[in-house]
Design a protein around this motif. Structure first.
Motif, mmCIF file in Angstrom:
data_model
loop_
_atom_site.group_PDB
_atom_site.id
_atom_site.type_symbol
_atom_site.label_atom_id
_atom_site.label_comp_id
_atom_site.label_asym_id
_atom_site.label_seq_id
_atom_site.Cartn_x
_atom_site.Cartn_y
_atom_site.Cartn_z
ATOM 1 N N VAL A 157 10.806 41.385 108.166
ATOM 2 C CA VAL A 157 9.399 41.753 108.396
ATOM 3 C C VAL A 157 8.809 40.721 109.351
ATOM 4 C CG1 VAL A 157 7.111 42.047 107.382
ATOM 5 C CG2 VAL A 157 9.114 42.764 106.078
ATOM 6 N N THR A 220 15.590 56.014 110.310
ATOM 7 C CA THR A 220 15.242 55.294 109.085
ATOM 8 C C THR A 220 13.732 55.218 108.950
ATOM 9 O OG1 THR A 220 17.244 53.991 109.209
ATOM 10 C CG2 THR A 220 15.461 53.072 107.911
ATOM 11 N N VAL A 221 13.268 55.483 107.744
ATOM 12 C CA VAL A 221 11.833 55.427 107.483
ATOM 13 C C VAL A 221 11.553 54.375 106.424
ATOM 14 C CG1 VAL A 221 9.934 56.711 106.397
ATOM 15 C CG2 VAL A 221 11.291 57.785 108.188
ATOM 16 N N MET A 222 10.482 53.614 106.636
ATOM 17 C CA MET A 222 9.996 52.701 105.602
ATOM 18 C C MET A 222 8.792 53.359 104.957
ATOM 19 S SD MET A 222 10.506 49.049 107.443
ATOM 20 C CE MET A 222 9.830 49.611 109.005
ATOM 21 N N GLY A 223 8.903 53.664 103.675
ATOM 22 C CA GLY A 223 7.830 54.350 102.959
ATOM 23 C C GLY A 223 6.666 53.418 102.626
ATOM 24 N N GLU A 224 5.637 53.986 102.019
ATOM 25 C CA GLU A 224 4.468 53.215 101.572
ATOM 26 C C GLU A 224 4.919 52.053 100.699
ATOM 27 O OE1 GLU A 224 1.039 53.883 101.530
ATOM 28 O OE2 GLU A 224 1.013 55.834 102.571
ATOM 29 N N PRO A 225 4.476 50.851 101.004
ATOM 30 C CA PRO A 225 4.843 49.701 100.168
ATOM 31 C C PRO A 225 4.398 49.894 98.716
ATOM 32 C CG PRO A 225 3.891 48.971 102.247
ATOM 33 C CD PRO A 225 3.709 50.455 102.189
ATOM 34 N N ILE A 226 5.254 49.488 97.782
ATOM 35 C CA ILE A 226 4.971 49.599 96.345
ATOM 36 C C ILE A 226 4.792 48.188 95.795
ATOM 37 C CG2 ILE A 226 5.929 50.324 94.119
ATOM 38 C CD1 ILE A 226 7.520 52.485 95.695
ATOM 39 N N ALA A 227 3.587 47.894 95.286
ATOM 40 C CA ALA A 227 3.295 46.540 94.818
ATOM 41 C C ALA A 227 4.167 46.186 93.624
ATOM 42 C CB ALA A 227 1.814 46.429 94.444
ATOM 43 N N GLY A 228 4.600 44.933 93.545
ATOM 44 C CA GLY A 228 5.419 44.453 92.441
ATOM 45 C C GLY A 228 4.574 44.139 91.216
ATOM 46 N N PRO A 237 -1.029 43.776 103.492
ATOM 47 C CA PRO A 237 -1.513 43.008 104.654
ATOM 48 C C PRO A 237 -1.240 43.724 105.984
ATOM 49 C CG PRO A 237 0.138 41.748 103.379
ATOM 50 C CD PRO A 237 -0.010 43.058 102.707
ATOM 51 N N LEU A 240 2.131 43.555 107.872
ATOM 52 C CA LEU A 240 3.181 44.385 107.282
ATOM 53 C C LEU A 240 2.939 45.864 107.582
ATOM 54 C CD1 LEU A 240 5.589 44.973 105.404
ATOM 55 C CD2 LEU A 240 4.078 44.579 103.446
ATOM 56 N N PRO B 195 10.456 42.550 93.117
ATOM 57 C CA PRO B 195 10.756 41.149 93.452
ATOM 58 C C PRO B 195 10.828 40.263 92.201
ATOM 59 C CG PRO B 195 8.478 41.724 94.047
ATOM 60 C CD PRO B 195 9.121 42.979 93.542
ATOM 61 N N TRP B 212 1.291 39.009 99.394
ATOM 62 C CA TRP B 212 1.583 40.346 98.857
ATOM 63 C C TRP B 212 3.054 40.402 98.459
ATOM 64 C CZ3 TRP B 212 4.830 44.469 99.535
ATOM 65 C CH2 TRP B 212 4.451 45.673 98.897
ATOM 66 N N THR B 213 3.327 40.857 97.249
ATOM 67 C CA THR B 213 4.713 40.992 96.787
ATOM 68 C C THR B 213 4.967 42.426 96.341
ATOM 69 O OG1 THR B 213 3.997 40.183 94.616
ATOM 70 C CG2 THR B 213 5.063 38.590 96.073
ATOM 71 N N GLY B 214 6.124 42.896 96.651
ATOM 72 C CA GLY B 214 6.484 44.263 96.285
ATOM 73 C C GLY B 214 7.674 44.725 97.095
ATOM 74 N N VAL B 215 7.833 46.037 97.161
ATOM 75 C CA VAL B 215 8.999 46.611 97.829
ATOM 76 C C VAL B 215 8.556 47.646 98.860
ATOM 77 C CG1 VAL B 215 11.129 47.955 97.494
ATOM 78 C CG2 VAL B 215 10.415 46.288 95.758
ATOM 79 N N VAL B 216 9.146 47.565 100.031
ATOM 80 C CA VAL B 216 8.992 48.631 101.021
ATOM 81 C C VAL B 216 10.229 49.521 100.896
ATOM 82 C CG1 VAL B 216 8.708 49.198 103.468
ATOM 83 C CG2 VAL B 216 7.786 47.033 102.568
ATOM 84 N N PRO B 217 10.066 50.746 100.342
ATOM 85 C CA PRO B 217 11.234 51.627 100.201
ATOM 86 C C PRO B 217 11.773 52.017 101.579
ATOM 87 C CG PRO B 217 9.254 52.614 99.195
ATOM 88 C CD PRO B 217 8.816 51.398 99.940
ATOM 89 N N TYR B 219 14.557 54.622 103.560
ATOM 90 C CA TYR B 219 15.433 55.783 103.394
ATOM 91 C C TYR B 219 15.656 56.471 104.727
ATOM 92 C CZ TYR B 219 10.700 57.666 102.886
ATOM 93 O OH TYR B 219 9.373 57.939 103.065
ATOM 94 N N THR B 220 16.707 57.268 104.771
ATOM 95 C CA THR B 220 17.076 57.969 105.994
ATOM 96 C C THR B 220 16.459 59.358 105.996
ATOM 97 O OG1 THR B 220 19.139 56.765 106.153
ATOM 98 C CG2 THR B 220 19.049 58.863 107.301
#
Lengths: 269, 269
Positions: A157, A220-228, A237, A240, B195, B212-217, B219-220
């Motif tokens: 990132v 490749t797609v990066m989906g909506e970030p999912i908060a931890g 932010p 990102l 995380p 900010w902490t979390g995951v960016v999914p 996928y193809t």
């Protein structure tokens, strides 16, 4: 376009033999494919193993001695790993330190489209693939190690390094290893364009009326970030979110535009 | 769930050492990762080369002697390639035919998410990766070669084989080679979840409020099919379109659901 475009030498082990016109040896093309690949496949031959090892790793090319170097310049590949792992131990063994380092081959591949022709044998992929050959050594200089850690983090990132807790503490510096691969040579192979079929099939009217031919773009797609679970920052932010959207758009555009760009001069793959 | 779940033996060269709880040796898990991967990375050591070779190839696992075998059964890996290429020549050389075949290592990797933690060192990927070790030989039996060609074509787009011009003609059978890899063993490594950070960072209130902490999914996606220059079929066929939409939905769901599934018991990557 620079006056002089650097190319890697075509060694017997790196030369593109099949469908030669898809081959590309320019540093810029190869480095671009490697640096945009989120997962590299690193291969080496461990002693006493009947099979080569292949590890998926995160890596990025750069120049510690000249950080402003661009993609077309001579660069090193930095790989991120762990002290305990096999590849790290091998690069640390006296054998490889006496010599130039552990011989490794690194592959970076992007799938850009499914190319559907009239007959299975003429089916193909649109793709960009690069392979680098070089010698890996452990980075021991602290400044260079920090340079590589920042380079690699920001390749996942952009700007993440300065937007998280840095620098790494002593335990982190200790437990994380960085490999530097000095590149001997490399090559890339790229396919773009639509389907191609053999004359026999192209002259078969019934076949042409029956089989759909074209390209399914793949990206490749990066989906909506999912908060931890312990995230407290309300909004994703800007560094990102804006990067994610630009990268998604760029990936989709590349795959679609590649269909219209006929590079391959030969039929079929 | 079958009564008996087959597992590959953990050999010294295949064992997952780092973050052992992410390791998985069940055939079904490993075969599932391989068969859903559109591009495999195949590594072997050519004679007289200082570096191992790594080739991106298309492959699929199946059983010619028992085509109804499912993913949890003993399967062979079929790889698609070209007569002229280096790997094909090596498997044909007297040396490897006398023995079991050419030793190859095959990697299949899916990136499922960018895991962003408080500090770069705790960053990670969600991923599924598998590696297989085996011996490759050329398929010479015509019926088995046809079986493998259909298997591989339908792995790119289900039912494409019977919806295009088949069988391959004599020239196509001649020019296309199929490699069969008899598997010695293999292993998989999977990470899911959100995380994880070290205690020192988790207790830093200012850090928690800032990063900010979390995951960016990740996928193809397969985009809208783009018709080729000589396509005459007005509508994208149903077998292609319905599969594309299901596959896209499945890929997105996997990446998002993986965030909620905590498998890793240890912190960090």
């Amino acid at each position: 376009m620079p006056l002089r475009e650097l190319q890697y030498p075509a060694e017997p082990y790196s030369r593109v033999n099949r469908l030669r016109d898809r081959g590309d040896y320019t540093l810029e093309t190869i480095h671009q494919i490697v640096n945009s690949c989120p997962m590299l496949h690193v291969s080496f031959q461990p002693p006493n193993s009947p099979f080569p090892a292949v590890l998926p790793m995160i890596g990025q090319m750069g120049s510690f001695t000249r950080p402003s170097a661009d993609l077309g310049d001579v660069l090193d590949l930095y790989l991120h790993g762990y002290v305990s792992s096999r590849i790290m131990n091998l690069t640390r063994s006296p054998n490889s330190q006496e010599q130039e380092g552990l011989p490794v081959t690194v592959a970076a591949s992007h799938l850009d489209g499914l190319v559907l022709a009239l007959t299975p044998n003429s089916h193909s992929y649109n793709y960009r693939s690069a392979v680098l050959f070089g010698h890996a050594t452990l980075v021991t200089d602290t400044a260079e190690k920090l340079y590589a850690m920042e380079l690699i983090t920001n390749s996942v990132v952009p700007n993440r390094w300065s937007n998280s807790r840095v620098p790494p503490n002593a335990a982190e510096m200790q437990s994380t290893s960085v490999l530097k691969v000095k590149i001997n040579t490399g090559s890339a192979k790229i396919r773009t364009g639509g389907p191609h079929d053999e004359r026999g099939d192209m002259e078969d009217e019934g076949l042409l009326d029956w089989v759909w031919t074209g390209v399914v773009p793949v990206y490749t797609v990066m989906g909506e970030p999912i908060a931890g679970g312990y995230n407290r920052v309300g909004e994703v932010p800007g560094y990102l979110e804006s990067w994610r959207q630009e990268a998604n758009q760029g990936a989709e555009e590349y795959a679609k535009e590649a269909v219209g760009r006929e590079v391959a001069k030969k039929t079929g793959e």
